[in-house]
Design a protein around this motif. Structure first.
Motif, short mmCIF file in Angstrom:
data_model
loop_
_atom_site.label_atom_id
_atom_site.label_comp_id
_atom_site.label_asym_id
_atom_site.label_seq_id
_atom_site.Cartn_x
_atom_site.Cartn_y
_atom_site.Cartn_z
N PRO A 42 1.11 -1.52 -0.50
CA PRO A 42 -0.10 0.38 -0.19
C PRO A 42 0.90 1.11 0.07
O PRO A 42 0.49 2.17 -0.86
N PHE A 43 2.00 1.58 0.54
CA PHE A 43 2.90 2.85 0.91
C PHE A 43 3.68 2.40 -0.35
O PHE A 43 3.63 4.18 -1.04
N GLN A 44 4.28 1.65 -1.16
CA GLN A 44 4.75 2.19 -2.58
C GLN A 44 3.66 2.30 -3.34
O GLN A 44 4.22 3.03 -4.30
N ILE A 87 16.99 11.22 2.50
CA ILE A 87 17.33 11.50 3.70
C ILE A 87 16.21 11.02 4.89
O ILE A 87 16.87 9.83 5.52
N ALA A 88 15.27 10.61 4.19
CA ALA A 88 13.80 9.58 4.99
C ALA A 88 14.10 8.34 5.29
O ALA A 88 14.46 7.77 6.14
N GLU A 103 9.66 7.33 2.90
CA GLU A 103 9.66 8.26 1.63
C GLU A 103 8.27 9.15 1.05
O GLU A 103 8.84 10.58 0.65
N ALA A 104 7.43 8.26 0.84
CA ALA A 104 5.48 9.12 0.67
C ALA A 104 5.73 9.60 1.58
O ALA A 104 5.17 11.48 0.81
N ILE A 207 6.73 5.82 13.33
CA ILE A 207 8.14 6.03 12.92
C ILE A 207 9.15 6.75 11.93
O ILE A 207 9.75 7.08 11.84
N GLU A 208 7.89 5.75 10.54
CA GLU A 208 8.78 6.66 9.34
C GLU A 208 7.95 7.56 8.93
O GLU A 208 8.42 8.58 8.57
N ALA A 209 7.06 7.92 9.98
CA ALA A 209 6.50 9.90 9.67
C ALA A 209 7.59 10.61 10.14
O ALA A 209 8.07 12.31 10.19
#
Length: 406
Positions: A42-44, A87-88, A103-104, A207-209
């Motif tokens: 879903p995130f891709q 960087i993310a 990345e998104a 944590i990704e955000a």
């Protein structure tokens, strides 16, 4: 915690992740249900939709700090967003969380910015004060949930819950547990969307955000220095007096005593980014070791930001920001250009509000049935989506005199 603890692999298109990472296989889904892709998480899919959107392409001609007319080598919102995404991803990889989600969020985080950077946002916020103001983060949400019109079955991009939550809350919760705004009232457009698709505004983002948020700080601190050096408003000698860049320049000078100023500047940029990224990784791993979050939900409920600088680097970063505000963002040459940009945005808002038929087809339909608040928001949607170059072109069409932005 041990870097291998809790790692899993859940099949095609999915990558190893820690137990506290956001699990793409357990996504909370989309506002409008869609069949899952057999080849992408879903995130891709979210990342791909973001990259193919009109709003993403427009970032090419939206200002970061310097007005686009001033030269082709300065950062735009597009180049900045790509640098933040790089960087993310590096941070997400080091912390064993979902790189595609990080990345998104990084790629979409600046969608709501107006032409002419924060100057345009301030001008539009002033004009919209009677109708709830203007906030670029709320506008980003409007773009990806309403204004993009690429799909037959829904408005917006229909991004996953996790990407939208990260977009709205990457800088932290918006409300307390009672629903009161932590930094003033929450923009109405965010509240309207949350009423349909709860983004849990009182909880911390995943944590990704958090990786995307700190990547934004790292990118603009370094690259605004680079643009400042290019412009001549900053010098290496000035930066030698600031703790973080000064220490890096001293090391570069010891290793390469005869290096020319241009290469010294580039060495400063890459070494500063590396120092900040490595600091975040070490500091964040230590917080993870102490907190021991056993799930993504535990990150949301941690009560603090996990992905952040160490105490010492945070102090250095604050000093650097103060330096940049005093010597770059508030430099008289930048302020003078921003005054002209402010006038362009306010003039355009006033003209479209008084004569909304001046807006192009696709924006003016149904204007006879809306009140002033709805009309103002429509004007703000149109105006905020403009590139710098289109805003100047429209001002020249509507007015006899247009300020020069060089």
């Amino acid at each position: 915690m041990d870097s291998e603890q809790g790692l899993q692999n859940i099949g095609f298109g999915y990558r190893p992740r820690a137990v506290y990472a956001t699990d793409p296989a357990a996504s909370r889904g989309r506002l409008v249900a869609e069949p899952e892709s057999p080849t992408r998480t879903p995130f891709q899919r979210d990342r791909d939709r973001i990259i193919h959107s009109t709003a993403f392409r427009r970032l090419k001609h939206k200002t970061q700090v310097f007005i686009a007319h001033e030269g082709d080598h300065y950062r735009t919102r597009l180049t900045h967003s790509i640098e933040v995404a790089q960087i993310a991803r590096a941070l997400a990889r080091a912390l064993c969380c979902d790189e595609d989600l990080a990345e998104a969020i990084a790629l979409v985080h600046d969608f709501g910015h107006t032409p002419f950077g924060h100057t345009g946002e301030d001008a539009l916020d002033e004009r919209m004060a009677r109708w709830g103001g203007f906030d670029h983060n709320a506008q980003s949400l409007r773009i990806v949930t309403e204004l993009e019109s690429r799909y037959a079955e829904f408005d917006g991009l229909n991004l996953s819950w996790e990407t939208l939550e990260g977009l709205v809350k990457h800088n932290g919760p918006l409300t307390n547990a009672e629903g009161e705004g932590l930094d003033g009232p929450v923009p109405q457009s965010i509240l309207d969307y949350v009423a349909r698709h709860d983004l849990e505004l009182a909880r911390f983002a995943g944590i990704e955000a958090q990786c995307a948020a700190i990547a934004d700080d790292i990118a603009y601190n370094a690259h605004d220095i680079d643009d400042g050096l290019r412009s001549g408003l900053l010098t290496l000698e000035m930066l030698e007096e600031v703790r973080l860049p000064g220490a890096i320049l001293a090391e570069v000078g010891r290793r390469y005593p005869d290096l020319d100023p241009v290469r010294r500047g580039h060495e400063l940029m890459r070494r500063q980014i590396t120092a900040m990224v490595e600091d975040v990784i070490v500091a964040s791993r230590e917080r993870l070791r102490i907190l021991k979050p056993a799930s993504a939900d535990a990150v949301h409920d941690a009560g603090c930001t996990i992905v952040a600088f160490s105490q010492r680097m945070a102090a250095d970063e604050k000093e650097l920001k103060r330096f940049l505000y005093a010597n770059l963002y508030r430099h008289e040459a930048v302020v003078a250009v921003r005054a002209h940009a402010d006038r362009i945005v306010k003039d355009l808002f006033d003209a479209y509000f008084a004569r909304p038929r001046e807006m192009p087809e696709g924006w003016r339909e149904g204007l006879g049935a809306v009140d002033d608040g709805e009309k103002a928001r429509l004007v703000a949607d149109f105006l905020s989506g403009m590139t710098d170059t289109y805003a100047v072109k429209e001002h020249r069409r509507l007015f006899d005199q247009t300020p020069e932005l060089s």
